[in-house]
Design a protein around this motif. Sequence first.
Motif, PDB file in Angstrom:
ATOM      1  N   ASP A  27       0.887  -1.401   0.061  1.00 39.72           N
ATOM      2  CA  ASP A  27      -0.048   0.060  -0.024  1.00 39.72           C
ATOM      3  C   ASP A  27       1.151   1.123   0.008  1.00 39.72           C
ATOM      4  N   ASN A 185      -7.126   1.047   1.199  1.00 38.73           N
ATOM      5  CA  ASN A 185      -7.794  -0.131   0.405  1.00 38.73           C
ATOM      6  C   ASN A 185      -7.604  -1.491   1.177  1.00 38.73           C
ATOM      7  N   THR A 186      -6.322  -1.672   1.630  1.00 39.29           N
ATOM      8  CA  THR A 186      -6.086  -3.079   2.048  1.00 39.29           C
ATOM      9  C   THR A 186      -6.545  -3.353   3.538  1.00 39.29           C
ATOM     10  N   LYS A 188      -9.253  -1.396   4.764  1.00 42.68           N
ATOM     11  CA  LYS A 188     -10.835  -1.049   4.769  1.00 42.68           C
ATOM     12  C   LYS A 188     -10.929   0.103   5.554  1.00 42.68           C
ATOM     13  N   ASN A 214     -14.085   5.623  -3.317  1.00 46.50           N
ATOM     14  CA  ASN A 214     -12.883   4.694  -3.145  1.00 46.50           C
ATOM     15  C   ASN A 214     -13.115   3.543  -2.346  1.00 46.50           C
ATOM     16  N   THR A 218     -13.604  -0.533  -3.338  1.00 39.40           N
ATOM     17  CA  THR A 218     -12.820  -1.752  -2.582  1.00 39.40           C
ATOM     18  C   THR A 218     -13.776  -3.079  -2.556  1.00 39.40           C
ATOM     19  N   SER A 230     -10.114  -6.086  -6.452  1.00 40.69           N
ATOM     20  CA  SER A 230      -9.825  -5.055  -5.480  1.00 40.69           C
ATOM     21  C   SER A 230      -8.542  -4.425  -5.223  1.00 40.69           C
ATOM     22  N   HIS A 231      -7.496  -5.298  -5.778  1.00 39.33           N
ATOM     23  CA  HIS A 231      -6.075  -4.845  -5.510  1.00 39.33           C
ATOM     24  C   HIS A 231      -5.844  -3.819  -6.619  1.00 39.33           C
ATOM     25  N   GLN A 240     -10.004   5.714 -11.302  1.00 33.41           N
ATOM     26  CA  GLN A 240     -10.296   5.779  -9.942  1.00 33.41           C
ATOM     27  C   GLN A 240     -10.344   7.120  -9.327  1.00 33.41           C
ATOM     28  N   GLY A 338     -14.694  -2.666  -9.145  1.00 39.37           N
ATOM     29  CA  GLY A 338     -13.398  -2.775  -8.454  1.00 39.37           C
ATOM     30  C   GLY A 338     -12.278  -1.674  -8.882  1.00 39.37           C
ATOM     31  N   LYS A 339     -11.234  -1.813  -8.624  1.00 39.78           N
ATOM     32  CA  LYS A 339      -9.936  -0.837  -8.948  1.00 39.78           C
ATOM     33  C   LYS A 339      -9.710  -1.053 -10.462  1.00 39.78           C
TER      34      LYS A 339
END
Length: 385
Positions: A27, A185-186, A188, A214, A218, A230-231, A240, A338-339
């Motif tokens: 991240d 993101n990682t 939440k 954002n 996620t 998700s990544h 985004q 997602g991303k």
Amino acid sequence: MSEKERNPYSSLLEIDKNLDRLVREIDVLNYLNPLNIELEKKRFFASKFSIDPVFNYRKVKFNPFNLQRQFFSQRLEDIPDEEIRKLYHDTIYEYSGLVQCIASVGQKNKFFYNSLRVFGTPQEKDVKNAKFILHFHKEEDAEEMVPRYNADQAQAYFQAFGEKYPFQFKIKQSNSITAAAMALNTTKTLVVKKNRKFSDNDLKILSNHEIGVNMLTTFNGLNQPLRIFSHGFANNNITQAGLAVFSEYMSDSLTLKRMKEFAYRVLAADSLIKGYSFSDTFDLLFSQYKLDKETAWSITLRAHRGGGFTKDYQYLSGLKKVYDYYTSGKEMGVLLTGKVGLEDADLIKHLQAKGLAEKNKFYTHSFRENKNTNDKLEFMLSNLK
């Protein structure tokens, strides 16, 4: 019958699972935000803006070489679909670039060139767009623009806004972030800047930006069969960023002041490629463009953190791309899976047809109706190149 014969995408699922485990380590923003922002800010101001800050950063908690080796050990040739294989090929190269960014945070030119490879730099068109925006007269400061809420009150607002969506995220406060608020993101988690005051407009902007897009993308990504959603797909950042600002626009939160902030971010990012130091970029914004010292500091910090972070130019160009996509009548939902990036729309439909992607579980509320009432913004967005 072998597993491959029963499920031709078993290798894909295994690779996706491996990447899900590996990418949890990276991240960039978590490592990129300096730990001593307030101390260095005081020192910089005391020097009358002449002594560049010296920032400290978190220690990297993984072995970058080993992580990259594991990325490139994935057997992509076992993925039978050429389009999907290319997606994973391109995305692994981007993940590798992010690892190099993290490993070189604080190492001046080394980090800057790694950042350039992943995020690019403003083009002449982007700089012209920024200067076009700066020609517009500043709006009068309305009551809703006055900073009046502390971090605890902002956190309560974000908590209430988040209850409009059926997903759960954490909120915490920190002084070690460069933004007013940011979604991680990682983990939440929505991180709120502790020592900041927020206006009514700030709260509307940040909730629609950070939670409505954002955080939502996620959770939509986590609901997909493939964790790559998700990544992040390769080159998803500009889309985004654009979606998040477009949510501000559609909710009638976006202002000319905010647009000018994005324009100044472009100029700050452009100053990096010209070799400007921290104090040079600050002087450009403070002396030439007459920004107040707090805003000039914030924008300069965002651009120079880590050694030169170019990503900030993407908010303006991303907004234009998403605005044009929306006004052409295309369906927005596919961009919220997602991303992902604008260029991935057809690929996502391809994945859905093969049962490797699902329709969105969550949809950004502001995208349901255009509530913008600012004619200047409409004119501006229509005329950006």
